[in-house]
Design a protein around this motif. Structure first.
Motif, PDB file in Angstrom:
ATOM      1  N   PRO A 101       0.551  -1.633  -0.156  1.00  0.00           N
ATOM      2  CA  PRO A 101      -0.135  -0.446  -0.284  1.00  0.00           C
ATOM      3  C   PRO A 101       0.538   1.462  -0.265  1.00  0.00           C
ATOM      4  O   PRO A 101       0.835   2.373  -0.869  1.00  0.00           O
ATOM      5  CB  PRO A 101      -0.295  -0.127   1.348  1.00  0.00           C
ATOM      6  CG  PRO A 101      -0.440  -1.643   1.775  1.00  0.00           C
ATOM      7  CD  PRO A 101       0.251  -2.063   1.454  1.00  0.00           C
ATOM      8  N   TYR A 102       1.720   0.861   0.712  1.00  0.00           N
ATOM      9  CA  TYR A 102       2.559   3.033   1.227  1.00  0.00           C
ATOM     10  C   TYR A 102       3.449   3.614  -0.494  1.00  0.00           C
ATOM     11  O   TYR A 102       3.309   3.971  -0.692  1.00  0.00           O
ATOM     12  CB  TYR A 102       3.431   3.094   2.202  1.00  0.00           C
ATOM     13  CG  TYR A 102       4.472   4.263   2.394  1.00  0.00           C
ATOM     14  CD1 TYR A 102       3.147   4.704   2.663  1.00  0.00           C
ATOM     15  CD2 TYR A 102       5.854   4.033   1.737  1.00  0.00           C
ATOM     16  CE1 TYR A 102       4.239   6.480   2.639  1.00  0.00           C
ATOM     17  CE2 TYR A 102       6.374   5.485   1.979  1.00  0.00           C
ATOM     18  CZ  TYR A 102       5.037   6.175   1.953  1.00  0.00           C
ATOM     19  OH  TYR A 102       6.071   7.259   2.291  1.00  0.00           O
ATOM     20  N   VAL A 103       4.309   2.099  -0.925  1.00  0.00           N
ATOM     21  CA  VAL A 103       4.846   2.365  -2.720  1.00  0.00           C
ATOM     22  C   VAL A 103       4.246   2.930  -3.107  1.00  0.00           C
ATOM     23  O   VAL A 103       4.247   3.362  -4.081  1.00  0.00           O
ATOM     24  CB  VAL A 103       5.689   0.759  -2.695  1.00  0.00           C
ATOM     25  CG1 VAL A 103       6.598   1.211  -4.354  1.00  0.00           C
ATOM     26  CG2 VAL A 103       6.536   0.257  -1.603  1.00  0.00           C
ATOM     27  N   SER A 104       2.254   1.946  -2.917  1.00  0.00           N
ATOM     28  CA  SER A 104       1.444   2.638  -4.412  1.00  0.00           C
ATOM     29  C   SER A 104       1.092   3.842  -4.295  1.00  0.00           C
ATOM     30  O   SER A 104       0.761   4.152  -5.360  1.00  0.00           O
ATOM     31  CB  SER A 104       0.481   1.110  -4.207  1.00  0.00           C
ATOM     32  OG  SER A 104       0.601   0.398  -4.259  1.00  0.00           O
ATOM     33  N   THR A 189       0.022   0.995  13.710  1.00  0.00           N
ATOM     34  CA  THR A 189       0.529   0.173  13.469  1.00  0.00           C
ATOM     35  C   THR A 189      -0.439  -0.506  12.620  1.00  0.00           C
ATOM     36  O   THR A 189      -1.866   0.217  13.308  1.00  0.00           O
ATOM     37  CB  THR A 189       1.438  -0.476  14.646  1.00  0.00           C
ATOM     38  OG1 THR A 189       2.330  -1.365  13.421  1.00  0.00           O
ATOM     39  CG2 THR A 189       1.018  -1.516  15.274  1.00  0.00           C
ATOM     40  N   TRP A 190      -0.754  -0.951  11.918  1.00  0.00           N
ATOM     41  CA  TRP A 190      -1.491  -1.964  11.997  1.00  0.00           C
ATOM     42  C   TRP A 190      -1.949  -2.877  12.899  1.00  0.00           C
ATOM     43  O   TRP A 190      -1.400  -3.145  13.882  1.00  0.00           O
ATOM     44  CB  TRP A 190      -0.933  -3.358  10.621  1.00  0.00           C
ATOM     45  CG  TRP A 190      -0.511  -2.854   9.517  1.00  0.00           C
ATOM     46  CD1 TRP A 190       0.718  -3.122   8.943  1.00  0.00           C
ATOM     47  CD2 TRP A 190      -0.798  -2.376   7.973  1.00  0.00           C
ATOM     48  NE1 TRP A 190       0.889  -2.183   8.227  1.00  0.00           N
ATOM     49  CE2 TRP A 190       0.382  -1.988   7.664  1.00  0.00           C
ATOM     50  CE3 TRP A 190      -2.193  -1.616   7.837  1.00  0.00           C
ATOM     51  CZ2 TRP A 190      -0.345  -1.381   5.997  1.00  0.00           C
ATOM     52  CZ3 TRP A 190      -2.273  -1.258   6.596  1.00  0.00           C
ATOM     53  CH2 TRP A 190      -1.478  -1.341   6.083  1.00  0.00           C
ATOM     54  N   SER A 218      -6.343   0.069   7.359  1.00  0.00           N
ATOM     55  CA  SER A 218      -5.787   0.958   6.174  1.00  0.00           C
ATOM     56  C   SER A 218      -4.619   1.830   6.489  1.00  0.00           C
ATOM     57  O   SER A 218      -4.055   2.531   7.510  1.00  0.00           O
ATOM     58  CB  SER A 218      -7.345   2.048   5.791  1.00  0.00           C
ATOM     59  OG  SER A 218      -6.987   2.540   4.837  1.00  0.00           O
ATOM     60  N   LEU A 219      -3.714   1.590   4.993  1.00  0.00           N
ATOM     61  CA  LEU A 219      -2.865   2.549   5.205  1.00  0.00           C
ATOM     62  C   LEU A 219      -3.595   4.676   4.809  1.00  0.00           C
ATOM     63  O   LEU A 219      -2.847   4.686   5.930  1.00  0.00           O
ATOM     64  CB  LEU A 219      -2.504   2.373   4.351  1.00  0.00           C
ATOM     65  CG  LEU A 219      -1.256   4.097   3.903  1.00  0.00           C
ATOM     66  CD1 LEU A 219       0.399   3.272   5.242  1.00  0.00           C
ATOM     67  CD2 LEU A 219      -0.638   2.907   2.375  1.00  0.00           C
ATOM     68  N   LEU A 220      -4.413   4.992   4.605  1.00  0.00           N
ATOM     69  CA  LEU A 220      -4.664   5.826   4.769  1.00  0.00           C
ATOM     70  C   LEU A 220      -5.004   6.546   5.725  1.00  0.00           C
ATOM     71  O   LEU A 220      -5.142   7.347   6.638  1.00  0.00           O
ATOM     72  CB  LEU A 220      -6.164   5.868   3.650  1.00  0.00           C
ATOM     73  CG  LEU A 220      -5.774   5.746   1.791  1.00  0.00           C
ATOM     74  CD1 LEU A 220      -6.589   6.539   1.123  1.00  0.00           C
ATOM     75  CD2 LEU A 220      -4.112   6.779   1.307  1.00  0.00           C
ATOM     76  N   VAL A 221      -5.911   5.848   6.542  1.00  0.00           N
ATOM     77  CA  VAL A 221      -6.846   6.055   8.199  1.00  0.00           C
ATOM     78  C   VAL A 221      -4.955   5.947   9.003  1.00  0.00           C
ATOM     79  O   VAL A 221      -4.780   7.264   9.551  1.00  0.00           O
ATOM     80  CB  VAL A 221      -7.251   4.534   8.535  1.00  0.00           C
ATOM     81  CG1 VAL A 221      -7.116   4.751  10.241  1.00  0.00           C
ATOM     82  CG2 VAL A 221      -8.492   4.500   7.911  1.00  0.00           C
ATOM     83  N   LEU A 233       4.581   6.488  12.612  1.00  0.00           N
ATOM     84  CA  LEU A 233       4.630   5.996  11.830  1.00  0.00           C
ATOM     85  C   LEU A 233       6.424   5.672  11.297  1.00  0.00           C
ATOM     86  O   LEU A 233       6.684   6.354  10.159  1.00  0.00           O
ATOM     87  CB  LEU A 233       3.355   6.237  10.838  1.00  0.00           C
ATOM     88  CG  LEU A 233       2.983   5.148   9.451  1.00  0.00           C
ATOM     89  CD1 LEU A 233       2.283   3.649  10.289  1.00  0.00           C
ATOM     90  CD2 LEU A 233       2.206   6.315   8.820  1.00  0.00           C
ATOM     91  N   PRO A 234       6.733   3.963  10.719  1.00  0.00           N
ATOM     92  CA  PRO A 234       7.967   3.702  10.277  1.00  0.00           C
ATOM     93  C   PRO A 234       7.804   3.447   9.156  1.00  0.00           C
ATOM     94  O   PRO A 234       6.773   2.553   8.270  1.00  0.00           O
ATOM     95  CB  PRO A 234       8.111   2.031  10.684  1.00  0.00           C
ATOM     96  CG  PRO A 234       7.562   2.594  12.349  1.00  0.00           C
ATOM     97  CD  PRO A 234       6.111   3.375  11.713  1.00  0.00           C
ATOM     98  N   LEU A 235       7.844   3.844   7.757  1.00  0.00           N
ATOM     99  CA  LEU A 235       7.762   4.397   6.401  1.00  0.00           C
ATOM    100  C   LEU A 235       8.598   3.969   6.055  1.00  0.00           C
ATOM    101  O   LEU A 235      10.394   4.067   6.020  1.00  0.00           O
ATOM    102  CB  LEU A 235       6.928   4.869   5.546  1.00  0.00           C
ATOM    103  CG  LEU A 235       5.472   5.500   6.925  1.00  0.00           C
ATOM    104  CD1 LEU A 235       5.333   7.237   6.634  1.00  0.00           C
ATOM    105  CD2 LEU A 235       4.582   4.716   5.777  1.00  0.00           C
TER     106      LEU A 235
END
Length: 298
Positions: A101-104, A189-190, A218-221, A233-235
């Motif tokens: 999701p994040y790379v997208s 986190t998730w 949800s990544l967006l959340v 948030l680690p990204l």
């Protein structure tokens, strides 16, 4: 007895999702159509393939015997489709790419905008998923994965290493110590059932008694929660000039080797014979390599 491929495809969708409604969404058709076609298939075969209940659809013994041949048929259908498409002339049309999701969000969206400007004949469909789609079957043309594929017929086109960094809002950064310890940070986190995904297991290893302050599926959340100052948030760190700006800032905190991750750009070997897939693959690899390269120091 000849069983049409579309019937096999429908059977496989129900078998692998365990639900007629989920199969309908996967196939992009209505649930009544799935139910009607499945009943017609069972009538033709003279046997029940599924036991239906309120919990979903489970395979009968007859369905179990059909499952492996159906999966092989799906893989060969993908090969037939790619062989037909390899005779295309110029690289034009749709290419489906699946990635975390994040790379997208951070890379593939701006990459798609750049691609539309530079190569207007090419279009992207981005499938942001925490699940691996089947490249043999043609569920996607290209995939960016965090695990090297073991299946035959898949090719790793390029391997990338992405460094992960802890991001917070400016408001939260102002309230934290100048060099905070990992245990001092409120973590995002998730939520279940995704708690086995990065970075949850890695943070559990680094922080005794790790308990996040906020979780979501949800990544967006999670990104919105970080923007709101709720937590850290680690990204993956991406240096992509085309990406949209963000108000999040990196913290000067060491995460260690657990947070450096390898990503593999993968496709079916036969997919590289399709002009549009090959061109998008080459451009994808070039632009992502650019995005993982640190910017020059001023």
């Amino acid at each position: 007895m000849d069983i049409p491929w579309e019937d096999v495809r429908l059977f496989l969708a129900v078998a692998e999702t365990g639900s007629l409604s989920q199969a309908a969404r996967k196939l992009r058709i209505g649930q009544p159509t799935v139910s009607r076609r499945l009943a017609a298939l069972e009538y033709t075969l003279g046997m029940a393939l599924f036991r239906r209940s309120a919990e979903g659809a489970t395979l009968t013994g007859a369905g179990e015997r059909l499952l492996l041949p159906a999966r092989r048929m799906a893989e060969w259908a993908g090969e037939v489709s790619r062989a037909a498409e390899s005779s295309e002339g110029s690289p034009r049309g749709l290419v489906r790419v699946t990635a975390p999701p994040y790379v997208s969000v951070a890379f593939l969206v701006p990459f798609a905008a750049w691609l539309a400007g530079q190569h207007p004949g090419l279009r992207l469909e981005v499938l942001a998923s925490t699940q691996y789609l089947d490249l043999h079957r043609g569920e996607a043309d290209l995939a960016l994965r965090t695990k090297e594929p073991e299946q035959e017929g898949l090719k790793v086109v390029k391997t990338f290493t992405l460094e992960s960094v802890v991001f917070v809002s400016k408001r939260l950064a102002a309230r934290l110590p100048r060099k905070p310890q990992l245990s001092e940070l409120p973590w995002l986190t998730w939520a279940p059932p995704l708690e086995s995904l990065f970075p949850h297991p890695q943070l559990e290893k680094l922080i005794p008694g790790f308990t996040p302050v906020f979780t979501s599926d949800s990544l967006l959340v999670l990104l919105e929660a970080a923007e709101a100052g709720l937590g850290a948030l680690p990204l993956p760190r991406l240096h992509y000039p085309l990406a949209r700006s963000t108000s999040l800032v990196p913290l000067p905190i060491e995460l260690g080797p657990l947070m450096n991750r390898s990503y593999y750009l993968v496709c079916a070997k036969s997919a590289l014979d399709i002009p549009r897939v090959r061109q998008v693959c080459e451009l994808f690899a070039s632009e992502l390599e650019r995005a993982t390269r640190p910017p020059p120091r001023r």
